[in-house]
Design a protein around this motif. Structure first.
Motif, PDB file in Angstrom:
ATOM      1  N   LEU A 305       0.946  -1.655  -0.050  1.00 32.67           N
ATOM      2  CA  LEU A 305      -0.215   0.136  -0.227  1.00 32.67           C
ATOM      3  C   LEU A 305       0.878   1.348  -0.119  1.00 32.67           C
ATOM      4  O   LEU A 305       1.872   1.568   0.499  1.00 32.67           O
ATOM      5  N   GLN A 306       0.306   2.459  -0.832  1.00 30.61           N
ATOM      6  CA  GLN A 306       1.193   3.535  -0.796  1.00 30.61           C
ATOM      7  C   GLN A 306       0.218   4.525  -0.386  1.00 30.61           C
ATOM      8  O   GLN A 306      -0.458   4.701  -0.696  1.00 30.61           O
ATOM      9  N   ILE A 307       1.248   4.986   0.245  1.00 31.08           N
ATOM     10  CA  ILE A 307       0.388   6.870   1.311  1.00 31.08           C
ATOM     11  C   ILE A 307       0.800   7.664  -0.218  1.00 31.08           C
ATOM     12  O   ILE A 307       2.332   7.571  -0.252  1.00 31.08           O
ATOM     13  N   SER A 308       0.512   9.383   0.205  1.00 24.89           N
ATOM     14  CA  SER A 308       1.091  10.403  -0.291  1.00 24.89           C
ATOM     15  C   SER A 308       1.369  11.062   0.917  1.00 24.89           C
ATOM     16  O   SER A 308       0.970  10.581   1.792  1.00 24.89           O
ATOM     17  N   PRO A 309       2.569  12.025   1.147  1.00 25.14           N
ATOM     18  CA  PRO A 309       1.934  12.684   2.255  1.00 25.14           C
ATOM     19  C   PRO A 309       1.500  13.106   3.084  1.00 25.14           C
ATOM     20  O   PRO A 309       1.374  13.184   4.335  1.00 25.14           O
ATOM     21  N   ASP A 310       0.563  13.769   2.339  1.00 28.68           N
ATOM     22  CA  ASP A 310      -0.391  14.115   3.381  1.00 28.68           C
ATOM     23  C   ASP A 310      -1.718  13.217   3.619  1.00 28.68           C
ATOM     24  O   ASP A 310      -1.427  13.382   4.722  1.00 28.68           O
ATOM     25  N   GLN A 311      -1.268  12.123   3.247  1.00 28.34           N
ATOM     26  CA  GLN A 311      -2.042  10.745   4.078  1.00 28.34           C
ATOM     27  C   GLN A 311      -1.620  10.338   5.346  1.00 28.34           C
ATOM     28  O   GLN A 311      -1.982  10.080   6.294  1.00 28.34           O
ATOM     29  N   TYR A 312      -0.398  10.572   4.967  1.00 27.64           N
ATOM     30  CA  TYR A 312       0.717   9.997   6.167  1.00 27.64           C
ATOM     31  C   TYR A 312       0.516  11.389   7.338  1.00 27.64           C
ATOM     32  O   TYR A 312       0.310  11.120   8.182  1.00 27.64           O
ATOM     33  N   GLN A 334       4.541   2.145  10.917  1.00 28.82           N
ATOM     34  CA  GLN A 334       3.065   1.621   9.827  1.00 28.82           C
ATOM     35  C   GLN A 334       3.681   1.819   8.684  1.00 28.82           C
ATOM     36  O   GLN A 334       3.414   1.308   7.267  1.00 28.82           O
ATOM     37  N   ILE A 335       5.125   2.433   8.132  1.00 31.60           N
ATOM     38  CA  ILE A 335       5.883   2.696   6.897  1.00 31.60           C
ATOM     39  C   ILE A 335       6.627   1.777   6.801  1.00 31.60           C
ATOM     40  O   ILE A 335       7.550   1.609   8.238  1.00 31.60           O
ATOM     41  N   TRP A 336       7.444   1.604   5.534  1.00 34.73           N
ATOM     42  CA  TRP A 336       8.155   0.533   4.924  1.00 34.73           C
ATOM     43  C   TRP A 336       9.772   1.771   5.604  1.00 34.73           C
ATOM     44  O   TRP A 336       9.687   2.906   4.820  1.00 34.73           O
ATOM     45  N   PRO A 337      11.007   1.952   6.024  1.00 37.56           N
ATOM     46  CA  PRO A 337      12.144   2.934   6.104  1.00 37.56           C
ATOM     47  C   PRO A 337      11.786   3.219   4.280  1.00 37.56           C
ATOM     48  O   PRO A 337      12.999   2.167   3.637  1.00 37.56           O
ATOM     49  N   ARG A 338      12.080   4.965   4.837  1.00 38.72           N
ATOM     50  CA  ARG A 338      11.885   4.920   3.496  1.00 38.72           C
ATOM     51  C   ARG A 338      13.107   5.567   3.013  1.00 38.72           C
ATOM     52  O   ARG A 338      14.211   5.375   1.806  1.00 38.72           O
ATOM     53  N   ASP A 350      12.682   8.489  -2.611  1.00 40.25           N
ATOM     54  CA  ASP A 350      12.781   9.077  -0.657  1.00 40.25           C
ATOM     55  C   ASP A 350      11.786   9.436  -0.578  1.00 40.25           C
ATOM     56  O   ASP A 350      11.651   9.206   1.413  1.00 40.25           O
ATOM     57  N   ASN A 351      10.544  10.321  -1.001  1.00 32.55           N
ATOM     58  CA  ASN A 351      10.386  10.694  -0.166  1.00 32.55           C
ATOM     59  C   ASN A 351       8.672   9.988  -0.253  1.00 32.55           C
ATOM     60  O   ASN A 351       7.651  10.329   0.125  1.00 32.55           O
ATOM     61  N   ASP A 352       8.590   8.566  -1.348  1.00 29.21           N
ATOM     62  CA  ASP A 352       7.962   7.552  -0.693  1.00 29.21           C
ATOM     63  C   ASP A 352       7.216   7.229   0.042  1.00 29.21           C
ATOM     64  O   ASP A 352       8.450   6.903   0.942  1.00 29.21           O
TER      65      ASP A 352
END
Length: 405
Positions: A305-312, A334-338, A350-352
């Motif tokens: 699952l991918q979310i945007s910076p605003d969603q994060y 809850q996120i993969w190490p960027r 880097d920002n995904d």
């Protein structure tokens, strides 16, 4: 040639006849992860194969001993000394199998080993070993506590392993089916340490430190036998009894409920705690609720699952309700190490932002509705207690609220 019954009788006699001094502190072994940027993709695929095998076991009722339960690519391993002259073996720590064996890489050549002539083997699905049970001295920890006549398997053939073997810390009944007769069980390392007086209680503590940069891909962890290592957690350890729901009850299975923003993501149900699995898996219907709540979309290249910076920025904590206690799993957890995005299929900027919660193929009620993997255990110290009242415990660590991802 020994029969299994004769060997077990001799083993019981030897255990009562050769105690060692009981320790007042845990036996601790450092654990490291042989993970490189080139095989993160392999880790993802291996995780998927592992989960498929587990859920097939739950759906079709196959014996647990036939399920592949070892994360060969990304698992944490500890060095254990065996024999005379002592040789160090790098063994994957596996909480979902119980037999310990060596010989997949470094060969066993000890002058003090005793061949019991009892055949032993495990088919993990995409890896296997066959060999013979031996007894020999096994040395643990930095202060070199040595236990004599420890039973373990020595592989004559093995397939699918990139380490020396397995250090099994799962429930003892998982050794059923590894030799004939199938109902026979082999004492686990934890069992034997208690029987020999090396430790007082059949307790195993697991500590992981989050992997947050390319340079720290090898990670850091620790396994403790006999008691939890007080230096590795904060507050108190809270315990919950093991579940009675099959097939989760075959392993370190517990019941829990997961909520997000006061809404139920996963109903109160059974699943397992497994240090060999990387991600956090929940039943398919629960995953759809999580997906809708976070606004995430599945990335076609890596299936995360991918979310945007605003969603994060809007992402809130997940809450794990286990027994009488609630554990907060913050948004960063809850996120993969960027810093490792480039290692994923299709790469990543880097920002995904990718989420580490994944869905099982079965819906709630299958008997195995979640797998609590490494991504959770790196935030909470975990204890496996196989005593008279088997249970699993959790405690906070200095990394529970870390924002390193």
């Amino acid at each position: 040639m020994f029969s299994v019954a004769s060997w077990l009788a001799l083993l019981a006699f030897s255990v009562t006849g050769s105690p060692v001094e009981v320790r007042n502190s845990p036996i601790t072994l450092p654990m490291t992860r042989r993970l490189t940027s080139s095989n993160v993709t392999d880790l993802l695929r291996h995780d998927e194969a592992l989960v498929t095998a587990l859920t097939e076991c739950s759906t079709h009722g196959r014996r647990a001993t036939a399920v592949p339960l070892t994360d060969f690519y990304g698992g944490y391993a500890a060095s254990v000394g065996i024999g005379d002259p002592m040789e160090m073996y790098y063994l994957i720590v596996d909480s979902a199998s119980a037999i310990t064996w060596i010989g997949a890489d470094t060969k066993y050549e000890s002058r003090t080993g005793m061949n019991t002539e009892v055949p032993v083997g495990v088919d993990y699905g995409y890896g296997s070993f066959e060999g013979t049970l031996f007894e020999d001295s096994m040395t643990f920890g930095t202060d070199e506590l040595s236990i004599g006549r420890m039973p373990f398997g020595v592989a004559s053939t093995s397939e699918g392993f990139v380490f020396d073997g397995i250090l099994g810390i799962g429930p003892r009944h998982l050794t059923r089916g590894t030799m004939n007769p199938p109902e026979a069980m082999i004492p686990t390392v934890t069992d034997y340490l208690v029987q020999q007086g090396g430790i007082l209680e059949p307790v195993v503590g697991i500590f992981f430190q989050p992997v947050d940069t390319h340079e720290s891909l090898h990670g850091h962890g620790e396994i403790s036998f006999g008691e939890a290592n007080r230096q590795r957690y904060t507050g108190s350890i809270e315990y919950t009894d093991l579940t009675a729901t099959p097939d989760s009850s075959h392993y370190w299975g517990i019941n829990q409920r997961i909520t997000y923003k006061n809404a139920v993501i996963l109903e109160d149900t059974a699943g397992i705690v497994y240090c060999g699995c990387t991600f956090l898996y929940i039943a398919s219907d629960a995953f759809e609720r999580y997906k809708a709540a976070t606004g995430g979309t599945v990335n076609a290249a890596n299936d995360l699952l991918q979310i945007s910076p605003d969603q994060y920025a809007a992402l809130r904590s997940l809450y794990f309700h286990i027994g009488e206690n609630t554990y907060e799993f913050i948004n960063n957890a809850q996120i993969w190490p960027r810093s490792l995005n480039h290692s994923l299929d299709g790469g990543g900027g880097d920002n995904d932002i990718f989420l580490i919660v994944r869905g099982l193929t079965s819906s709630t009620g299958s008997g195995l509705d979640f797998i609590i993997g490494y991504v959770f255990l790196q935030r909470f110290y975990t204890v496996f207690d196989s005593g008279s009242r088997p249970r699993v415990g959790f405690a906070q660590t200095l990394f529970t609220d870390a924002t390193s991802n």
